[in-house]
Each structure stands twice: as structure tokens, then as C-alpha cells.
Design an enzyme around this catalytic site. Structure first.
Site, short mmCIF file in Angstrom:
data_model
loop_
_atom_site.label_atom_id
_atom_site.label_comp_id
_atom_site.label_asym_id
_atom_site.label_seq_id
_atom_site.Cartn_x
_atom_site.Cartn_y
_atom_site.Cartn_z
N HIS A 76 0.80 -1.22 0.00
CA HIS A 76 0.00 0.00 0.00
C HIS A 76 0.84 1.28 0.00
O HIS A 76 0.30 2.37 -0.17
CB HIS A 76 -0.92 0.02 1.23
N HIS A 91 1.70 6.86 -0.08
CA HIS A 91 0.88 5.97 0.76
C HIS A 91 -0.52 5.91 0.17
O HIS A 91 -1.29 6.87 0.30
CB HIS A 91 0.84 6.52 2.19
#
Length: 169
Positions: A76, A91
Site C-alpha cells: 500500500h 501511501h
């Protein structure tokens, strides 16, 4: 400017561009002020300053030329360091680590040299919208102590084509 950033630049024998370093959008979408990200780590700039993107599409691209420092196990998020010592953190979404990699496919590896626009991750936006707290994707400069000024853009961006930030080192 930090000692290690100066040392890296000297060793790379690279001059800092007077017009700053352009940081390209890693995902397509709409730019959102970092302060609006629903996570205090980003909204209060604890990990650095930057912008977030409300994403479209299905890939996360490298926002600058550099070396991937780390890609998290859940795929992620990743860090990237430019030859000039600029350290970025991308992110995807908020609380996406809790999905344990579901919705993401890794396309690159830690330690890999990449150019701006190279694919790093693939994502399933519909799945992530249904399962993550938010899909807002922060892009932050982690070593703000080395940045003299930061210009932030607004509006819509195209991954790998539209500059979203300009950092002056």
C-alpha cells in the site's frame, strides 16, 4: 540542508536545479490539500509535507527518478529517494495496511532504480473504495529539513505527466 543530503549530492556530482525538482503525480485524480487527509499522521505533517490525490485509474507510478527504499508488505506504500537526496513517501489510502495486500499488486521491488513514470503498484480502485477508510493517497516529502521551499499545485492531475509539487533544495 542536511549533511547526508549534501554528501549524496557531492558524491553523485549533481547540482541542485535552480528551478527546483518537479514531483510528478504518481496516480491520476484530483489534488487535495494534505491537511484534509483523514489521518493525523498526514494532516498534521508528522511524516512530511506534500499533497494527497483522490485517485482514478489503476496504477501508482514513480513520481521522480530514484531508488525505491522500501515497499511495505501490504503493497500500500513505498519510499523513494532521488539522486539529489529528496526522500518521498507515497501511501495509497488510509488504513489500507489492514487489507494485508488485498487490492494491490506489486510491480517493482525495493532497491530498484526507477524513472519518473515507471509503474510501482497496481490497484483495484473499486475494491479499495469498498474496503478502505479512504482512498486519498498522500505523497509527502519525508526530509522537509532539506527543502527550502515547496510549491503545491491544485486541480486534476495525470499520473506520470502532471507535476503536483516542486521542491527547492
Amino acid at each position: 540542508m542536511g549533511f547526508f543530503s549534501r554528501l549524496r549530492r557531492m558524491m553523485a556530482n549533481r547540482e541542485v536545479p535552480a528551478d527546483g525538482v518537479a514531483i510528478m503525480a504518481p496516480v491520476s485524480g484530483r489534488l487535495v490539500p494534505i491537511e484534509q487527509v483523514p489521518d493525523v499522521v498526514f494532516s498534521e505533517k508528522i511524516v512530511g509535507d506534500g499533497l494527497a490525490i483522490d485517485p482514478t485509474g489503476n496504477q501508482v507510478l514513480a513520481p521522480i527518478d530514484g531508488t525505491i527504499g522500501q515497499i511495505f508488505d501490504a503493497n500500500h506504500a513505498f519510499s523513494l529517494e532521488s539522486p539529489l537526496g529528496l526522500e518521498l513517501f507515497v501511501h495509497f489510502g488510509i488504513d489500507t495496511v489492514e487489507l494485508r495486500g488485498a487490492g494491490f499488486t506489486r510491480l517493482a521491488e525495493a532497491g530498484q532504480q526507477v524513472s519518473a513514470g515507471d509503474p510501482i503498484l497496481e490497484f483495484d480502485l473499486d475494491y479499495l473504495k469498498a474496503h478502505a477508510k479512504s482512498v486519498l493517497t498522500p505523497v509527502v516529502i519525508a526530509n522537509m529539513e532539506d527543502v527550502k521551499a515547496l510549491e503545491k499545485q491544485d486541480g486534476e492531475v495525470v499520473a506520470g505527466q502532471t507535476p503536483m509539487l516542486r521542491a527547492y533544495l
